[in-house]
Design a protein around this motif. Structure first.
Motif, short mmCIF file in Angstrom:
data_model
loop_
_atom_site.label_atom_id
_atom_site.label_comp_id
_atom_site.label_asym_id
_atom_site.label_seq_id
_atom_site.Cartn_x
_atom_site.Cartn_y
_atom_site.Cartn_z
N TYR A 249 0.80 -1.22 0.00
CA TYR A 249 0.00 0.00 0.00
C TYR A 249 0.84 1.27 0.00
CZ TYR A 249 -4.76 -1.66 0.08
OH TYR A 249 -5.96 -2.19 -0.29
N GLU A 293 -11.07 3.03 -4.43
CA GLU A 293 -9.99 2.04 -4.57
C GLU A 293 -10.46 0.88 -5.42
OE1 GLU A 293 -7.35 0.73 -1.18
OE2 GLU A 293 -8.47 -1.14 -1.54
N GLN A 295 -9.19 -2.82 -7.04
CA GLN A 295 -8.22 -3.91 -7.14
C GLN A 295 -8.44 -4.61 -8.46
OE1 GLN A 295 -8.52 -6.33 -3.59
NE2 GLN A 295 -7.29 -4.88 -2.42
N TYR A 332 -1.21 4.44 -7.74
CA TYR A 332 -1.22 2.99 -7.78
C TYR A 332 -0.04 2.45 -7.00
CZ TYR A 332 1.99 3.95 -11.68
OH TYR A 332 3.01 4.43 -12.47
N THR A 338 -3.44 -2.32 -7.64
CA THR A 338 -4.40 -1.58 -6.84
C THR A 338 -4.23 -0.10 -7.16
OG1 THR A 338 -4.31 -3.19 -5.04
CG2 THR A 338 -5.24 -1.04 -4.53
#
Length: 634
Positions: A249, A293, A295, A332, A338
């Motif tokens: 992250y 967000e 994925q 990203y 993600t």
């Protein structure tokens, strides 16, 4: 092998002995009667060779013939980790796990021994497997790597490793063995597993591209060499190492109070859109400070979202510079799987009034793509774990049921560490996942801090089994004077919880970074306290502007990493190590380090032209840097 050698030596000795007898000057006929006629010995028939025995196939724990592979997972947290595609495919006359390297870095594949073996995982002394490789051009090239073992208690996993290699074409695939030595034993229900890493791929240098790796015939053995049975229908369960290490992250925000857009799981070919109608709950969560967000996976790494019913028109927003203006580039992560798009980016495209955005959301990429989930939440900072610079709240270990508080009086060193710019790091578990601080004796009254932003203090960051609550959040509800906060600090959660430890130290925030410029060719290493680096190309110098950040992907024995500017007009400068020039603390987690332009300017001056041409890296332990990027922070 020894028996074969002995037989050869004996045969050789007999030959030499016979030769000696025939050359000692005696005639053979002297010992035989001359009256007897010579007789010709009858020929001895050749012995009938025994039929070749068929090799006996070894019994295995896993052979992939049933197509099951749910017990494996790609491990992409290390900075050098490749994106991989896992499947069961034909190789060498049978089914095998195929590991296809998509990005050219190092493939890591985790095998969940705990889920496969259950309680028998504690009996594992070694693991055997066959590993093979292939290349698209049909060539063979030598490869090597390690089989890592994550062993020990669930909250204190240790890593060890055994080397493997495939270096001969005639022995491809080749049996590999990983052994658990003393101190590396597996423990039941602790998430112990093996990780296969392909580190050196000679095919790349030979022009053959990236190797595809195949894993087959896995055998888990106990200390006596007995085979342990495995359940191939087992499902992979991530352990603490798998979940917490690495940069997944970094470059992104933590999402507080997220709302999931249920049912958004779809795919399409390149330049095709797909999506669903958006729920009212999701639209209500699209407010200033929020982040969408997504994925996903796509061959190019690009992904755009679009509100195709917006009054402003059909506009893409997301990962990929679709119009050449950089205005639609989102954030990203390092794996480019993600992405996060801020409310502010969406509002710039579709205007501030969400009611004009329409109720349909779609995604798109320039290559085949798939989206796995979409959610929206309030953006909270993503913090690097606290290290030796932090003060430990000694013996802070306690638990309680949901909505129950527990804690301790704060020692003076904790009170002294609670200063502007600091953060409280809480290592915890809870059934609901949340965690917050209660100051029961505050002069402002009984205060619960950073839960649901109820006092306007902002959102707590809860990530990787840790909660981060800043001094500023505490001061927002308890006042700026720490002496009025009361002597006691407690923890609480909405579900049954346990706190394992508390630290206070300088907050080291990973910045949301977009539009990164890669420092081409920046790959080097050094010993502890050794520097290495390169001259900065013009595009890196141009990217070093106020608000930018230098991001370094690395490994090091000590975990830390910093930048050295050896030719700066201000002198030889080491930046963001121990805050030695009051430039602030670097954010680093053992895999990624971020150092801001402002930190560099603090020690080298505001004029980049005076920083010198060369950028180097350094660490207090042996280190390796895989890449350096400079990106924009907003």
């Amino acid at each position: 092998m020894k028996k074969k050698l002995l037989s050869c030596l004996m045969a050789g000795a007999m030959v030499f002995s016979m030769a000696a007898c025939g050359n000692d000057g005696q005639k053979v006929s002297d010992s035989v009667s001359t009256t007897e006629s010579e007789s010709v010995p009858e020929s001895t028939p050749e012995p009938t060779p025994e039929p070749a025995k068929e090799p006996v196939a070894e019994e295995v724990s896993i052979d992939f013939e049933d197509g099951n592979m749910g017990f494996v997972a790609a491990y992409n947290k290390p900075a050098d980790a490749a994106d991989v595609e896992l499947s069961v495919a034909d190789f060498n006359g049978s089914k095998a796990l195929q590991v296809k390297n998509l990005t050219g870095k190092v493939p890591y594949v985790a095998i969940d021994a705990t889920s496969l073996l259950g309680a028998d995982v504690a009996k594992v002394a070694s693991m055997e497997m066959s590993i093979g490789v292939s290349y698209e051009d049909g060539s063979f090239n030598a490869v090597s790597g390690k089989v890592l073992a994550w062993s020990g208690a669930a909250d204190a996993l240790e890593e060890s490793g055994d080397d493997w290699s495939v270096y001969l074409e005639k022995v491809n695939p080749k049996k590999q063995v990983a052994t658990l030595d003393a101190g590396e034993e597996f423990i039941a229900d602790a998430g112990n597993m093996f990780v296969v890493q392909l580190k050196t791929d000679n095919g790349v240098a030979a022009g053959a591209g990236n190797a595809t790796m195949y894993i087959d015939n896995i055998r888990f053995l106990d200390a006596s060499g007995n085979l342990l049975k495995a359940d191939s229908s087992a499902v992979f369960v991530a352990n603490s190492m798998f979940e917490t290490s690495g940069p997944d992250y970094v470059n992104l925000a933590y999402l507080a109070n997220p709302v999931t857009l249920e049912g958004f799981a779809c795919s399409a070919d390149g330049w095709n859109q797909n999506g669903i109608e958006v729920s009212q709950e999701f639209l209500d969560a699209l407010v200033p400070g929020s982040v969408v967000e997504i994925q996903y996976q796509s061959e190019s790494g690009n992904l755009w979202m679009l509100m195709n019913g917006a009054q402003a028109g059909w506009i893409r927003v997301g990962v990929g510079n679709i119009d050449g203006s950089n205005s639609t580039s989102s954030y990203y992560n390092s794996g480019r799987n993600t992405c996060q798009i801020t409310y502010e980016q969406l509002a710039a495209a579709y205007k501030e009034d969400v009611s004009t955005w329409g109720t349909s959301m779609q995604c798109e990429s320039d290559t085949p793509w798939e989206v796995f989930s979409v959610r929206v939440g309030q953006a909270a900072p993503y913090y690097a774990p606290l290290g030796s610079e932090a003060v430990e709240f000694a013996d802070f270990s306690c638990s309680a049921d949901g909505w129950g508080q527990n804690g301790f009086d704060m020692p003076q060193e904790i009170i002294d560490a609670l200063v502007p710019g600091s953060v409280v790091e809480i290592s915890y578990t809870s059934e609901s996942g949340d965690m917050w601080i209660v100051m029961p004796d505050s002069a402002a009254g009984w205060m619960r801090v950073a839960q649901q932003n109820e006092h306007g203090e902002g959102w707590a960051t809860l990530v990787d089994g840790k909660a981060y609550i800043t001094y500023e959040q505490l001061a927002k509800v308890c006042g700026d004077d720490v002496s009025t906060w009361g002597a006691r600090m407690q923890c609480e959660s909405s579900g049954k919880w346990e706190v394992l430890g508390v630290k206070v130290g300088p907050a080291k925030e990973f910045k949301m970074m977009r539009d990164p410029v890669e420092f081409e060719g920046f790959s080097c290493s050094g010993d502890g306290w050794g520097q290495n680096g390169f001259d900065m190309p013009q595009e890196i110098l141009d990217a070093l502007v106020p608000g930018s950040v230098v991001e370094i992907a690395y490994t090091s024995e000590s975990g830390d990493m910093w930048i050295v500017m050896p030719d700066s007009a201000a002198g030889w400068m080491r930046v963001a190590q121990q805050n030695e020039h009051e430039e602030g603390w670097a954010a680093y987690n053992g895999s990624v380090c971020q150092i801001t332009y402002e930190q560099l300017a603090k020690v080298c001056g505001d004029d980049v032209s005076t920083w010198g041409a060369r950028m180097q890296c350094e660490s207090s332990g042996a280190w390796e840097v895989f890449s350096v990027k400079v990106g924009t922070v907003e």
